[in-house]
Motif scaffolding. Structure first.
Motif, PDB file in Angstrom:
ATOM      1  N   PRO A  38       0.791  -1.240   0.000  1.00 16.63           N
ATOM      2  CA  PRO A  38       0.000   0.000   0.000  1.00 16.63           C
ATOM      3  C   PRO A  38       0.819   1.286   0.000  1.00 16.63           C
ATOM      4  CG  PRO A  38       0.005  -0.970   2.183  1.00 16.63           C
ATOM      5  CD  PRO A  38       0.754  -1.921   1.307  1.00 16.63           C
ATOM      6  N   ARG A  39       1.943   1.317   0.737  1.00 14.72           N
ATOM      7  CA  ARG A  39       2.715   2.555   0.871  1.00 14.72           C
ATOM      8  C   ARG A  39       4.160   2.301   0.451  1.00 14.72           C
ATOM      9  NH1 ARG A  39       0.736   5.000   6.734  1.00 14.72           N
ATOM     10  NH2 ARG A  39      -1.511   5.089   6.247  1.00 14.72           N
ATOM     11  N   MET A  40       4.588   3.014  -0.564  1.00 13.81           N
ATOM     12  CA  MET A  40       5.870   2.723  -1.196  1.00 13.81           C
ATOM     13  C   MET A  40       6.771   3.949  -1.235  1.00 13.81           C
ATOM     14  SD  MET A  40       4.169   0.678  -4.386  1.00 13.81           S
ATOM     15  CE  MET A  40       2.505   1.315  -4.113  1.00 13.81           C
ATOM     16  N   VAL A  41       8.072   3.683  -1.261  1.00 14.47           N
ATOM     17  CA  VAL A  41       9.059   4.741  -1.440  1.00 14.47           C
ATOM     18  C   VAL A  41       9.942   4.375  -2.627  1.00 14.47           C
ATOM     19  CG1 VAL A  41      11.035   5.967  -0.465  1.00 14.47           C
ATOM     20  CG2 VAL A  41       9.109   5.356   1.001  1.00 14.47           C
ATOM     21  N   VAL A  42      10.125   5.337  -3.523  1.00 16.91           N
ATOM     22  CA  VAL A  42      11.065   5.216  -4.640  1.00 16.91           C
ATOM     23  C   VAL A  42      12.113   6.294  -4.444  1.00 16.91           C
ATOM     24  CG1 VAL A  42      11.383   5.487  -7.126  1.00 16.91           C
ATOM     25  CG2 VAL A  42       9.377   4.260  -6.244  1.00 16.91           C
ATOM     26  N   GLU A  43      13.369   5.877  -4.320  1.00 19.78           N
ATOM     27  CA  GLU A  43      14.420   6.853  -4.033  1.00 19.78           C
ATOM     28  C   GLU A  43      15.624   6.637  -4.930  1.00 19.78           C
ATOM     29  OE1 GLU A  43      16.917   8.755  -0.274  1.00 19.78           O
ATOM     30  OE2 GLU A  43      15.428   7.182   0.076  1.00 19.78           O
ATOM     31  N   LEU A  44      15.927   7.651  -5.724  1.00 23.06           N
ATOM     32  CA  LEU A  44      17.166   7.706  -6.479  1.00 23.06           C
ATOM     33  C   LEU A  44      18.014   8.753  -5.779  1.00 23.06           C
ATOM     34  CD1 LEU A  44      14.670   7.198  -8.629  1.00 23.06           C
ATOM     35  CD2 LEU A  44      16.545   7.156 -10.247  1.00 23.06           C
ATOM     36  N   ALA A  45      19.003   8.283  -5.058  1.00 15.32           N
ATOM     37  CA  ALA A  45      19.709   9.140  -4.100  1.00 15.32           C
ATOM     38  C   ALA A  45      20.817   9.956  -4.762  1.00 15.32           C
ATOM     39  CB  ALA A  45      20.274   8.300  -2.965  1.00 15.32           C
ATOM     40  N   TYR A  46      20.405  10.975  -5.501  1.00 14.36           N
ATOM     41  CA  TYR A  46      21.340  11.910  -6.139  1.00 14.36           C
ATOM     42  C   TYR A  46      20.842  13.318  -5.881  1.00 14.36           C
ATOM     43  CZ  TYR A  46      22.250   7.622  -8.632  1.00 14.36           C
ATOM     44  OH  TYR A  46      22.509   6.319  -8.927  1.00 14.36           O
ATOM     45  N   SER A  47      21.653  14.132  -5.258  1.00 15.09           N
ATOM     46  CA  SER A  47      21.225  15.499  -4.949  1.00 15.09           C
ATOM     47  C   SER A  47      21.019  16.317  -6.210  1.00 15.09           C
ATOM     48  CB  SER A  47      22.267  16.175  -4.043  1.00 15.09           C
ATOM     49  OG  SER A  47      23.534  16.200  -4.667  1.00 15.09           O
ATOM     50  N   GLU A  48      21.634  15.914  -7.330  1.00 17.10           N
ATOM     51  CA  GLU A  48      21.523  16.691  -8.558  1.00 17.10           C
ATOM     52  C   GLU A  48      20.159  16.551  -9.228  1.00 17.10           C
ATOM     53  OE1 GLU A  48      23.808  14.458  -7.928  1.00 17.10           O
ATOM     54  OE2 GLU A  48      25.791  15.385  -7.985  1.00 17.10           O
ATOM     55  N   LEU A  49      19.408  15.511  -8.899  1.00 15.23           N
ATOM     56  CA  LEU A  49      18.162  15.244  -9.596  1.00 15.23           C
ATOM     57  C   LEU A  49      17.055  16.202  -9.167  1.00 15.23           C
ATOM     58  CD1 LEU A  49      17.897  11.349  -9.680  1.00 15.23           C
ATOM     59  CD2 LEU A  49      18.831  12.892 -11.398  1.00 15.23           C
ATOM     60  N   LYS A  50      16.225  16.576 -10.125  1.00 13.21           N
ATOM     61  CA  LYS A  50      15.029  17.374  -9.865  1.00 13.21           C
ATOM     62  C   LYS A  50      13.818  16.458  -9.908  1.00 13.21           C
ATOM     63  CE  LYS A  50      17.468  21.146  -9.717  1.00 13.21           C
ATOM     64  NZ  LYS A  50      17.749  21.790  -8.415  1.00 13.21           N
ATOM     65  N   GLY A  51      12.879  16.704  -9.008  1.00  8.16           N
ATOM     66  CA  GLY A  51      11.763  15.791  -8.861  1.00  8.16           C
ATOM     67  C   GLY A  51      10.808  15.729 -10.028  1.00  8.16           C
ATOM     68  N   ALA A  52      10.460  16.882 -10.593  1.00  4.59           N
ATOM     69  CA  ALA A  52       9.434  16.903 -11.637  1.00  4.59           C
ATOM     70  C   ALA A  52       9.828  16.112 -12.880  1.00  4.59           C
ATOM     71  CB  ALA A  52       9.078  18.344 -11.994  1.00  4.59           C
ATOM     72  N   PRO A  53      11.049  16.277 -13.417  1.00  5.04           N
ATOM     73  CA  PRO A  53      11.401  15.480 -14.600  1.00  5.04           C
ATOM     74  C   PRO A  53      11.426  13.977 -14.325  1.00  5.04           C
ATOM     75  CG  PRO A  53      12.882  17.363 -14.369  1.00  5.04           C
ATOM     76  CD  PRO A  53      12.087  17.279 -13.108  1.00  5.04           C
ATOM     77  N   VAL A  54      11.861  13.588 -13.123  1.00  9.60           N
ATOM     78  CA  VAL A  54      11.839  12.167 -12.770  1.00  9.60           C
ATOM     79  C   VAL A  54      10.399  11.679 -12.674  1.00  9.60           C
ATOM     80  CG1 VAL A  54      12.451  10.458 -11.013  1.00  9.60           C
ATOM     81  CG2 VAL A  54      14.057  12.290 -11.595  1.00  9.60           C
TER      82      VAL A  54
END
Length: 252
Positions: A38-54
């Motif tokens: 039911p509750r999930m986390v997706v994490e790409l651990a790079y400080s350079e990434l912006k959330g909206a394009p991902v």
């Protein structure tokens, strides 16, 4: 204890690009949804990434399953930019707490993009309201010690809410190695070699930094091939390239 053959035959691989990593994350999310997580986390651990394009590359995972879903950003401004950049999609994209951001009975899933510790109480309330509907946190920043604290209140929040979030995709480059979790597979430690990445160990829980170091060093514990927790040990390779090379490859 995981055996060498099982490690080498693992389905998952270290992604060679950001697009490949997001594609892995989409597959992991779909597998978890089919399994009823039911509750999930997706994490790409790079400080350079912006959330909206991902998020733009990720949300088709929900469309492909035919789900009715909403996308939430931390604020109205971020949501407005996403709607513009995504060509005003036919699903709801709103800021948390924004007007017309309400959860509705017909919704089946919710995608939160980079929710922070500032919104953690609102996000917790929304998850409670969501009930057994699917909730995905994409690159969340919910556990900021400076905001939620390290005392009783912080522990309560972790026990009550944060501990209910299942990490179904996690990718973090380390020095000469990678920590990866791609549902339904366990946590994996990969070591960089001249020939690519070699899978050293799998663990049912996220390994600590100290545990990762022991795996990379191939230190002995209960016996020459295992650690104290029973995870398989690997041998350190002769070549470890720098972290920046991996980050450049993922952000090209």
């Amino acid at each position: 204890m995981t055996q060498d053959g099982a490690l080498n035959s693992a389905v998952t691989t270290v992604p060679a690009s950001l697009d490949e990593a997001i594609a892995q994350a989409r597959g992991a999310a779909q597998a978890a949804i089919r399994a009823g997580v039911p509750r999930m986390v997706v994490e790409l651990a790079y400080s350079e990434l912006k959330g909206a394009p991902v998020a733009q590359q990720f949300y088709p995972a929900l469309q492909e399953l035919g789900l009715v879903f909403k996308v939430y950003f931390p604020d109205a401004g971020g949501a407005a930019l996403a709607r513009r950049d995504w060509g005003n999609p036919d699903f709801v994209v709103r800021g948390i707490g924004e007007l017309h951001s309400e959860m509705e009975p017909g919704d089946q899933a919710y995608l939160f993009v980079e929710p922070s510790s500032i919104e953690v109480n609102q996000v917790e309330d929304m998850c409670t309201e969501a009930g057994d509907k699917f909730v995905i946190m994409l690159n969340p920043k919910l556990e900021d010690v400076a905001t939620i604290g390290i005392g009783y209140a912080g522990r309560q929040l972790r026990d009550r809410f944060l501990s209910t979030l299942e990490p179904i995709y996690y990718l973090r480059p380390l020095e000469g190695s990678v920590l990866l979790r791609c549902y339904p597979h366990p946590w994996q430690v990969w070591q960089e070699t001249e020939a690519g990445y070699n899978l050293l160990a799998e663990t049912p829980q996220k390994p600590s930094g100290e545990e990762i170091d022991r795996i990379l060093l191939g230190e002995t514990a209960a016996d020459p091939g295992t650690a104290a927790d029973g995870t398989l040990k690997g041998k350190r390779g002769g070549f470890l390239s720098e972290l920046q090379g991996f980050i450049r490859a993922l952000t090209q």
